[in-house]
Write a protein that holds these residues in place. Structure first.
Motif, PDB file in Angstrom:
ATOM      1  N   LYS A  38       5.566 -21.555 -52.147  1.00 34.73           N
ATOM      2  CA  LYS A  38       6.830 -22.006 -51.485  1.00 34.73           C
ATOM      3  C   LYS A  38       7.890 -21.260 -51.444  1.00 34.73           C
ATOM      4  CE  LYS A  38       5.099 -26.158 -50.778  1.00 34.73           C
ATOM      5  NZ  LYS A  38       5.073 -27.071 -49.683  1.00 34.73           N
ATOM      6  N   ARG A  39       7.619 -20.259 -52.024  1.00 35.57           N
ATOM      7  CA  ARG A  39       8.893 -19.164 -52.157  1.00 35.57           C
ATOM      8  C   ARG A  39       8.266 -17.667 -52.278  1.00 35.57           C
ATOM      9  NH1 ARG A  39      13.882 -20.009 -56.496  1.00 35.57           N
ATOM     10  NH2 ARG A  39      15.143 -18.200 -55.374  1.00 35.57           N
ATOM     11  N   THR A  40       8.917 -16.715 -51.679  1.00 33.35           N
ATOM     12  CA  THR A  40       8.483 -15.440 -51.520  1.00 33.35           C
ATOM     13  C   THR A  40       8.758 -14.560 -52.931  1.00 33.35           C
ATOM     14  OG1 THR A  40       8.935 -15.478 -49.577  1.00 33.35           O
ATOM     15  CG2 THR A  40       8.336 -13.263 -50.521  1.00 33.35           C
ATOM     16  N   LEU A  41       7.521 -14.256 -53.471  1.00 27.64           N
ATOM     17  CA  LEU A  41       7.871 -13.372 -54.740  1.00 27.64           C
ATOM     18  C   LEU A  41       8.472 -12.001 -54.791  1.00 27.64           C
ATOM     19  CD1 LEU A  41       7.009 -13.061 -57.760  1.00 27.64           C
ATOM     20  CD2 LEU A  41       4.761 -12.173 -56.870  1.00 27.64           C
ATOM     21  N   PRO A  42       9.609 -11.668 -54.909  1.00 24.30           N
ATOM     22  CA  PRO A  42      10.482 -10.452 -54.906  1.00 24.30           C
ATOM     23  C   PRO A  42       9.371  -9.328 -55.435  1.00 24.30           C
ATOM     24  CG  PRO A  42      11.625 -12.202 -55.756  1.00 24.30           C
ATOM     25  CD  PRO A  42      10.244 -12.633 -55.954  1.00 24.30           C
ATOM     26  N   ILE A  43       9.646  -8.015 -54.736  1.00 25.09           N
ATOM     27  CA  ILE A  43       8.724  -6.940 -55.047  1.00 25.09           C
ATOM     28  C   ILE A  43       8.977  -6.692 -56.486  1.00 25.09           C
ATOM     29  CG2 ILE A  43       8.553  -4.415 -54.759  1.00 25.09           C
ATOM     30  CD1 ILE A  43       9.047  -5.248 -51.552  1.00 25.09           C
ATOM     31  N   LEU A  46       6.903  -8.796 -58.650  1.00 26.89           N
ATOM     32  CA  LEU A  46       5.407  -8.620 -58.253  1.00 26.89           C
ATOM     33  C   LEU A  46       4.976  -7.227 -59.183  1.00 26.89           C
ATOM     34  CD1 LEU A  46       2.701  -8.747 -56.724  1.00 26.89           C
ATOM     35  CD2 LEU A  46       3.962  -7.239 -54.951  1.00 26.89           C
ATOM     36  N   ASN A  47       5.764  -6.278 -59.069  1.00 26.43           N
ATOM     37  CA  ASN A  47       5.447  -5.004 -59.838  1.00 26.43           C
ATOM     38  C   ASN A  47       5.595  -5.251 -61.437  1.00 26.43           C
ATOM     39  OD1 ASN A  47       5.265  -3.152 -57.875  1.00 26.43           O
ATOM     40  ND2 ASN A  47       7.354  -2.930 -57.750  1.00 26.43           N
ATOM     41  N   THR A  48       6.405  -6.044 -61.986  1.00 29.20           N
ATOM     42  CA  THR A  48       6.551  -6.756 -63.435  1.00 29.20           C
ATOM     43  C   THR A  48       5.095  -7.117 -63.727  1.00 29.20           C
ATOM     44  OG1 THR A  48       8.912  -6.797 -63.358  1.00 29.20           O
ATOM     45  CG2 THR A  48       7.590  -8.001 -64.988  1.00 29.20           C
ATOM     46  N   LEU A  49       4.660  -8.211 -62.928  1.00 26.27           N
ATOM     47  CA  LEU A  49       3.558  -8.898 -63.050  1.00 26.27           C
ATOM     48  C   LEU A  49       2.181  -8.020 -62.953  1.00 26.27           C
ATOM     49  CD1 LEU A  49       4.200 -12.126 -61.080  1.00 26.27           C
ATOM     50  CD2 LEU A  49       3.901 -11.929 -63.657  1.00 26.27           C
ATOM     51  N   ALA A  50       2.198  -7.164 -62.136  1.00 22.71           N
ATOM     52  CA  ALA A  50       1.065  -6.128 -61.801  1.00 22.71           C
ATOM     53  C   ALA A  50       1.012  -5.247 -63.246  1.00 22.71           C
ATOM     54  CB  ALA A  50       1.250  -5.309 -60.774  1.00 22.71           C
ATOM     55  N   ASN A  51       2.122  -4.847 -63.569  1.00 25.76           N
ATOM     56  CA  ASN A  51       2.222  -3.943 -64.889  1.00 25.76           C
ATOM     57  C   ASN A  51       1.774  -5.034 -66.077  1.00 25.76           C
ATOM     58  OD1 ASN A  51       2.922  -1.701 -63.945  1.00 25.76           O
ATOM     59  ND2 ASN A  51       5.218  -2.312 -64.192  1.00 25.76           N
ATOM     60  N   TYR A  52       2.150  -6.072 -66.149  1.00 24.69           N
ATOM     61  CA  TYR A  52       1.970  -6.815 -67.328  1.00 24.69           C
ATOM     62  C   TYR A  52       0.324  -7.266 -67.364  1.00 24.69           C
ATOM     63  CZ  TYR A  52       1.582 -10.928 -70.226  1.00 24.69           C
ATOM     64  OH  TYR A  52       1.389 -11.751 -71.294  1.00 24.69           O
ATOM     65  N   TYR A  53      -0.018  -7.433 -66.073  1.00 19.84           N
ATOM     66  CA  TYR A  53      -1.591  -8.064 -66.040  1.00 19.84           C
ATOM     67  C   TYR A  53      -2.522  -6.424 -66.014  1.00 19.84           C
ATOM     68  CZ  TYR A  53      -0.101 -12.725 -65.120  1.00 19.84           C
ATOM     69  OH  TYR A  53       0.087 -14.010 -65.227  1.00 19.84           O
ATOM     70  N   TYR A  59      -4.031  -6.166 -55.414  1.00 15.54           N
ATOM     71  CA  TYR A  59      -5.147  -7.127 -56.199  1.00 15.54           C
ATOM     72  C   TYR A  59      -4.393  -8.441 -56.061  1.00 15.54           C
ATOM     73  CZ  TYR A  59      -8.036  -9.810 -59.128  1.00 15.54           C
ATOM     74  OH  TYR A  59      -9.052 -10.728 -59.651  1.00 15.54           O
ATOM     75  N   ILE A  60      -3.004  -8.500 -56.458  1.00  9.87           N
ATOM     76  CA  ILE A  60      -2.378  -9.700 -56.635  1.00  9.87           C
ATOM     77  C   ILE A  60      -2.164 -10.227 -55.197  1.00  9.87           C
ATOM     78  CG2 ILE A  60      -0.096 -10.876 -57.053  1.00  9.87           C
ATOM     79  CD1 ILE A  60       0.031  -8.762 -59.454  1.00  9.87           C
ATOM     80  N   LEU A  61      -1.829  -9.428 -54.428  1.00  7.86           N
ATOM     81  CA  LEU A  61      -1.610  -9.743 -52.830  1.00  7.86           C
ATOM     82  C   LEU A  61      -2.985 -10.097 -52.265  1.00  7.86           C
ATOM     83  CD1 LEU A  61       1.382  -7.427 -52.169  1.00  7.86           C
ATOM     84  CD2 LEU A  61       1.310  -9.998 -52.591  1.00  7.86           C
ATOM     85  N   GLU A  62      -3.979 -10.107 -52.840  1.00  4.56           N
ATOM     86  CA  GLU A  62      -5.382 -10.319 -52.141  1.00  4.56           C
ATOM     87  C   GLU A  62      -5.830  -9.131 -51.268  1.00  4.56           C
ATOM     88  OE1 GLU A  62      -5.959 -14.385 -51.530  1.00  4.56           O
ATOM     89  OE2 GLU A  62      -5.159 -15.030 -53.396  1.00  4.56           O
ATOM     90  N   ARG A  63      -5.292  -7.986 -51.200  1.00  2.00           N
ATOM     91  CA  ARG A  63      -5.685  -7.233 -50.394  1.00  2.00           C
ATOM     92  C   ARG A  63      -6.887  -6.128 -50.857  1.00  2.00           C
ATOM     93  NH1 ARG A  63      -0.488  -4.112 -47.814  1.00  2.00           N
ATOM     94  NH2 ARG A  63      -2.401  -2.980 -47.198  1.00  2.00           N
ATOM     95  N   THR A  64      -7.111  -6.227 -51.881  1.00  2.00           N
ATOM     96  CA  THR A  64      -8.311  -5.723 -52.444  1.00  2.00           C
ATOM     97  C   THR A  64      -8.983  -6.505 -53.493  1.00  2.00           C
ATOM     98  OG1 THR A  64      -9.023  -3.666 -53.499  1.00  2.00           O
ATOM     99  CG2 THR A  64      -6.963  -4.393 -54.233  1.00  2.00           C
ATOM    100  N   ASN A  65     -10.176  -6.386 -53.863  1.00  3.49           N
ATOM    101  CA  ASN A  65     -10.927  -7.091 -54.958  1.00  3.49           C
ATOM    102  C   ASN A  65     -10.749  -6.029 -56.235  1.00  3.49           C
ATOM    103  OD1 ASN A  65     -11.261  -9.444 -53.757  1.00  3.49           O
ATOM    104  ND2 ASN A  65     -12.971  -8.657 -52.883  1.00  3.49           N
ATOM    105  N   GLN A  66     -10.345  -4.816 -56.202  1.00  2.00           N
ATOM    106  CA  GLN A  66     -10.416  -3.843 -57.316  1.00  2.00           C
ATOM    107  C   GLN A  66      -8.920  -4.217 -58.069  1.00  2.00           C
ATOM    108  OE1 GLN A  66     -10.354   0.175 -55.975  1.00  2.00           O
ATOM    109  NE2 GLN A  66      -9.759   0.913 -58.141  1.00  2.00           N
TER     110      GLN A  66
END
Length: 73
Positions: A38-43, A46-53, A59-66
């Motif tokens: 319902k709201r766009t995730l700011p870049i 997104l970077n913080t979450l990618a680093n955390y996980y 992968y988060i954006l479902e552009r790859t399964n890697q």
């Protein structure tokens, strides 16, 4: 855009939305809106979450399964 992987990654670590909201320093309700699209995730978040996980943003954006982030050069 519904980001199912946000929820999947969070649940894989047995975390609540409030836990991730604290990491991102935002309100739980705002994070919930990102998860359901319902709201766009700011870049920057997104970077913080990618680093955390420890996954790629693609992968988060479902552009790859890697899951693994790209190697640093």
């Amino acid at each position: 855009m519904y980001l199912k992987r946000l929820r999947d990654l969070r649940e894989d670590k047995d975390l609540l939305q409030k836990d991730i909201a604290e990491i991102l320093q935002i309100k739980r309700q705002v994070y919930g809106l990102y998860e359901i699209g319902k709201r766009t995730l700011p870049i920057d978040l997104l970077n913080t979450l990618a680093n955390y996980y420890q996954v790629s943003t693609d992968y988060i954006l479902e552009r790859t399964n890697q899951k693994e982030p790209y190697p640093k050069y």
